[in-house]
Design an enzyme around this catalytic site. Structure first.
Site, PDB file in Angstrom:
ATOM      1  N   ASP A 136       0.860  -1.186   0.000  1.00  0.00           N
ATOM      2  CA  ASP A 136       0.000   0.000   0.000  1.00  0.00           C
ATOM      3  C   ASP A 136       0.897   1.237   0.000  1.00  0.00           C
ATOM      4  O   ASP A 136       2.116   1.143   0.086  1.00  0.00           O
ATOM      5  CB  ASP A 136      -0.953  -0.032   1.199  1.00  0.00           C
ATOM      6  CG  ASP A 136      -0.230  -0.022   2.532  1.00  0.00           C
ATOM      7  OD1 ASP A 136       0.905   0.493   2.597  1.00  0.00           O
ATOM      8  OD2 ASP A 136      -0.786  -0.531   3.510  1.00  0.00           O
ATOM      9  N   GLY A 192      -0.198   5.801   3.123  1.00  0.00           N
ATOM     10  CA  GLY A 192      -1.043   6.920   3.520  1.00  0.00           C
ATOM     11  C   GLY A 192      -2.175   6.520   4.447  1.00  0.00           C
ATOM     12  O   GLY A 192      -2.412   7.167   5.461  1.00  0.00           O
ATOM     13  N   ASP A 194      -8.101  -7.736  -0.366  1.00  0.00           N
ATOM     14  CA  ASP A 194      -7.226  -7.881   0.798  1.00  0.00           C
ATOM     15  C   ASP A 194      -8.012  -7.474   2.022  1.00  0.00           C
ATOM     16  O   ASP A 194      -8.965  -6.707   1.935  1.00  0.00           O
ATOM     17  CB  ASP A 194      -6.004  -6.952   0.690  1.00  0.00           C
ATOM     18  CG  ASP A 194      -6.373  -5.539   1.112  1.00  0.00           C
ATOM     19  OD1 ASP A 194      -7.035  -4.852   0.321  1.00  0.00           O
ATOM     20  OD2 ASP A 194      -6.039  -5.139   2.239  1.00  0.00           O
ATOM     21  N   CYS A 238     -11.989 -28.997   5.255  1.00  0.00           N
ATOM     22  CA  CYS A 238     -10.772 -28.197   5.107  1.00  0.00           C
ATOM     23  C   CYS A 238      -9.547 -29.090   5.137  1.00  0.00           C
ATOM     24  O   CYS A 238      -9.448 -29.987   5.969  1.00  0.00           O
ATOM     25  CB  CYS A 238     -10.698 -27.159   6.227  1.00  0.00           C
ATOM     26  SG  CYS A 238      -9.230 -26.115   6.144  1.00  0.00           S
ATOM     27  N   CYS A 269      -6.415 -27.954   5.612  1.00  0.00           N
ATOM     28  CA  CYS A 269      -5.285 -27.216   6.192  1.00  0.00           C
ATOM     29  C   CYS A 269      -4.645 -28.037   7.312  1.00  0.00           C
ATOM     30  O   CYS A 269      -5.262 -28.944   7.862  1.00  0.00           O
ATOM     31  CB  CYS A 269      -5.728 -25.837   6.697  1.00  0.00           C
ATOM     32  SG  CYS A 269      -6.395 -25.825   8.379  1.00  0.00           S
ATOM     33  N   CYS A 271      -6.759 -28.309  10.598  1.00  0.00           N
ATOM     34  CA  CYS A 271      -7.927 -29.198  10.561  1.00  0.00           C
ATOM     35  C   CYS A 271      -7.526 -30.666  10.437  1.00  0.00           C
ATOM     36  O   CYS A 271      -8.242 -31.551  10.889  1.00  0.00           O
ATOM     37  CB  CYS A 271      -8.857 -28.797   9.423  1.00  0.00           C
ATOM     38  SG  CYS A 271      -9.709 -27.235   9.751  1.00  0.00           S
ATOM     39  N   HIS A 309      -5.689 -21.831   9.638  1.00  0.00           N
ATOM     40  CA  HIS A 309      -6.960 -22.297   9.085  1.00  0.00           C
ATOM     41  C   HIS A 309      -7.693 -21.163   8.361  1.00  0.00           C
ATOM     42  O   HIS A 309      -8.232 -21.366   7.262  1.00  0.00           O
ATOM     43  CB  HIS A 309      -7.885 -22.871  10.163  1.00  0.00           C
ATOM     44  CG  HIS A 309      -9.294 -22.994   9.681  1.00  0.00           C
ATOM     45  ND1 HIS A 309      -9.721 -24.036   8.880  1.00  0.00           N
ATOM     46  CD2 HIS A 309     -10.361 -22.142   9.791  1.00  0.00           C
ATOM     47  CE1 HIS A 309     -10.989 -23.831   8.546  1.00  0.00           C
ATOM     48  NE2 HIS A 309     -11.394 -22.697   9.084  1.00  0.00           N
TER      49      HIS A 309
HETATM   50 ZN   LIG Z   1      -8.700 -25.752   8.270  1.00  0.00          ZN
END
Ligand SMILES: [Zn+2]
Length: 432
Positions: free
Chosen positions: A119, A122, A293, A331, A333, A336, A361
């Site tokens: 960014d 500012g 974002d 999930c 990840c 999980c 996660h």
């Molecule tokens: Zn997860």
């Protein structure tokens, strides 16, 4: 594909063996649109950046101070992050411009080989420093360390972002709250265009860094139209939609997003700043946005909240103390695959470990959602995906702004689809 979770799995999203429908070729960014939804304004594209080829629509996690609060760059790669966001204000303080120059940029400094966006500094300055004052020259502020008066100009912002070396840099804009009305909004919109031209003139690396202008104009249709048109004339590699997600009514928010995507060039990426709630990502993608974002996924993790398709789980509440299932069975990840809700409830009170596991996660959840969106668009099944998503997230009562936004792109949730799903509206925003 029937279950919503089928869409989020890794692997082929549907890009293979396709040729782009149309594209743009900027010196440091090639944007290729591979599929357009036949109903909505959604599209699935790739964005070839100097460091990585990102797939859009995409979500970019925010990594303050050049690190992701305990998450390593290797983990971010494994979570399928394509582009991360660095805060110029923080990076300018530490490590600082000289060290970044010596290190050869932030990519090398933090050992991140994929895409990066910075960014302008500012927004951080205006929101963090109460004494910031905006003049035509730039943002004036008191140095919190020694109380001296300092100035962030468009030229300084670009000089610092050139040293950081991100694939995408943001222009310095005159930020006003989306709740501000009156002549100040118009002044800020015009000043942001003047500052854009100063940023373009100061930019030293157009062959390897992309400068994105930011559409402003508050919630005013005329001002936002004027801004989007003026920026489109600059033929930039991509465009951001700014000044939203600041507490304005969601029904105004989506109308400003949609108006902006209607005007901005179709063959350039569009980035809606500060958007990260799952329903917002789905709706804005239907409105033709490609990039997002938000600090939300990692910030809410610090409060013990885990993201799921049907909403947030508060692991601090004790409600899941005897629940031996993962946060989400769909999930993939590391959190999980390894830990139960009961375990996470125990460790979340002890700060860092639990928050770290939930952050992992939550980032994975955002990435899976974006994969799902891309896959649905590429298979031209996005309207069905949207309906299934809304039915899981809201059941039969969906916030009015979502019904209105989707109706504008030909998805009418109030009429039953083949599966029989239909929704009535509730005039309130969803629980976060
Ligand atoms: Zn997860």
């Amino acid at each position: 594909m029937s279950a919503l979770s089928d869409y989020g799995r890794p692997g082929d999203e549907g890009y293979e063996n396709r040729t782009p429908l149309f594209e743009s070729n900027s010196p440091a960014l090639k944007f290729k649109v591979y599929a357009k939804c036949s109903t909505t304004k959604a599209r699935a594209s790739t964005m070839v950046l100097p460091h990585y080829t990102a797939r859009t629509p995409m979500f970019m996690p925010v990594g303050t101070m050049g690190t992701m609060k305990g998450i390593t760059t290797k983990q971010l790669e494994e979570l399928d992050c394509h582009v991360i966001l660095g805060n110029t204000y923080h990076l300018g303080n530490r490590p600082g411009k000289d060290l970044l120059d010596k290190a050869g940029g932030l990519h090398k400094f933090m050992n991140w080989s994929r895409g990066m966006l910075t960014d302008s500094g500012g927004f951080q300055m205006v929101s963090l420093l109460k004494l910031a004052k905006i003049t035509e020259e730039g943002v004036e502020f008191r140095n919190p360390h020694d109380d001296s008066l300092m100035m962030l100009t468009p030229e300084m912002s670009i000089e610092l972002q050139n040293s950081i070396g991100a694939d995408i840099m943001m222009q310095l804009d005159d930020v006003v709250s989306s709740l501000t009305t009156g002549p100040r909004v118009e002044e800020a919109m015009h000043r942001s265009i003047r500052w854009l031209d100063r940023c373009i003139a100061a930019h030293k690396n157009p062959d390897r860094q992309n400068l994105f202008p930011i559409v402003q104009g508050g919630l005013d249709i005329k001002l936002r139209t004027c801004s989007a048109r003026a920026l489109s004339e600059r033929d930039s590699p991509g465009y951001a939609i700014g000044g939203l997600s600041g507490g304005e009514a969601k029904d105004q928010f989506w109308r400003m997003v949609s108006l902006s995507t209607d005007i901005l060039p179709e063959n350039k990426p569009r980035y809606c700043m500060g958007v990260g709630y799952a329903e917002d990502l789905v709706v804005c993608s239907a409105l033709g946005v490609d990039m997002y974002d938000c600090v939300f996924p990692t910030r809410t993790a610090r409060f013990g909240n885990a993201l799921t398709m049907s909403g947030s789980l508060s692991l601090k509440s004790g409600k899941y103390a005897k629940d031996f299932t993962p946060i989400s069975k769909d999930c993939d990840c590391p959190t999980c695959k390894t830990y139960t809700r009961a375990y996470l409830t125990t460790v979340v009170a002890k700060e860092n470990v639990g928050c770290h596991l939930i952050s992992v996660h939550n980032i994975a959840f955002q990435m899976q959602l974006m994969r799902s969106i891309r896959r649905a668009i590429l298979h031209d099944d996005f309207p069905n995906f949207v309906r299934r998503f809304m039915s899981i997230r809201f059941g039969n009562t969906v916030p009015l702004w979502i019904i209105n936004a989707l109706k504008s792109v030909n998805i009418d949730l109030t009429v039953a689809d083949e599966s029989g799903y239909l929704a009535t509206s509730i005039d309130s925003d969803f629980k976060k």
